[in-house]
Motif scaffolding. Structure first.
Motif, PDB file in Angstrom:
ATOM      1  N   TRP A  40       0.899  -1.048   0.072  1.00 41.91           N
ATOM      2  CA  TRP A  40      -0.126  -0.005   0.136  1.00 41.91           C
ATOM      3  C   TRP A  40       0.796   1.213   0.086  1.00 41.91           C
ATOM      4  N   LEU A  42       0.701   5.542  -0.189  1.00 38.34           N
ATOM      5  CA  LEU A  42      -0.138   6.698  -0.272  1.00 38.34           C
ATOM      6  C   LEU A  42       0.034   7.268  -1.507  1.00 38.34           C
ATOM      7  N   HIS A  45      -2.552   6.914  -4.406  1.00 38.23           N
ATOM      8  CA  HIS A  45      -3.882   7.362  -4.254  1.00 38.23           C
ATOM      9  C   HIS A  45      -4.157   8.907  -4.402  1.00 38.23           C
ATOM     10  N   ARG A  46      -3.195   9.317  -5.013  1.00 37.38           N
ATOM     11  CA  ARG A  46      -3.208  10.839  -5.500  1.00 37.38           C
ATOM     12  C   ARG A  46      -4.661  11.011  -6.160  1.00 37.38           C
ATOM     13  N   GLN A  48      -7.277  11.311  -4.580  1.00 35.02           N
ATOM     14  CA  GLN A  48      -8.379  10.854  -3.775  1.00 35.02           C
ATOM     15  C   GLN A  48      -7.933  11.720  -2.251  1.00 35.02           C
ATOM     16  N   VAL A  50      -7.651  10.903   1.361  1.00 38.33           N
ATOM     17  CA  VAL A  50      -7.149   9.657   2.096  1.00 38.33           C
ATOM     18  C   VAL A  50      -6.977   9.977   3.639  1.00 38.33           C
ATOM     19  N   GLU A  80     -10.550   7.402   0.680  1.00 38.89           N
ATOM     20  CA  GLU A  80     -10.032   6.008   0.678  1.00 38.89           C
ATOM     21  C   GLU A  80      -9.364   6.318   2.146  1.00 38.89           C
ATOM     22  N   TYR A 105     -11.477  -0.774   4.787  1.00 39.22           N
ATOM     23  CA  TYR A 105     -10.106  -0.090   4.285  1.00 39.22           C
ATOM     24  C   TYR A 105      -9.431  -1.085   4.794  1.00 39.22           C
TER      25      TYR A 105
END
Length: 163
Positions: A40, A42, A45-46, A48, A50, A80, A105
């Motif tokens: 995972w 970070l 996940h740009r 979004q 978070v 997310e 999650y």
């Protein structure tokens, strides 16, 4: 005795180093392995919002907020989350806990002795960060939060970026 120019250069380099670290902290890096053995990141996940939530199985306020956090994340296509189990325990204990207290999650266990470098060491649990779509920290919360707290933080960050 050192020459004043050498001392000045040392001070300048120390300052530059702290500025670079401060910049990194504004857009934190977080790469972890989740409890279900998935990577995972970070940065992936740009785009979004978070929610990064530090919690522990022994923390009553953490346990109390988990269902609401989970529902908020599940209900929003633009949000997310990642739960960071911040405790020194066996991984299986966290797996067993999550069977009784499921969330929507991913969860990762982090080392309490070396927590993620770009996040402050939690001073209390739960500690939650709201990361904006550009990767910056929009808000940090200490203590339990509600979905309305996250909603208000998102609205405030959006309003601040319109200026």
């Amino acid at each position: 005795m050192k020459h004043p120019a050498v001392i000045f250069l040392g001070v300048l380099l120390a300052f530059a180093s702290s500025v670079i670290h401060a910049e990194t902290a504004k857009r934190p890096v977080l790469k972890v392995e989740t409890i279900d053995d998935k990577a995972w990141d970070l940065a992936a996940h740009r785009g979004q919002w978070v929610v990064v939530n530090f919690w522990a199985t022994w923390c009553a306020p953490c346990i109390a907020e988990m269902p609401e956090l989970s529902a908020f994340i599940k209900a929003r296509k633009d949000v997310e989350g990642i739960g960071l189990a911040y405790e020194d325990t066996e991984r299986q204990e966290i797996v067993d806990f999550l069977k009784k207290n499921p969330v929507d999650y991913p969860i990762a266990q982090i080392d309490v002795d070396t927590p993620p470098a770009d996040f402050d060491t939690p001073r209390g649990l739960p500690t939650t960060y709201l990361i904006a779509p550009d990767g910056s920290v929009a808000r940090q919360f200490l203590g339990p939060i509600k979905d309305k707290d996250l909603e208000q933080a998102i609205l405030a960050a959006k309003a601040a970026n319109k200026d």
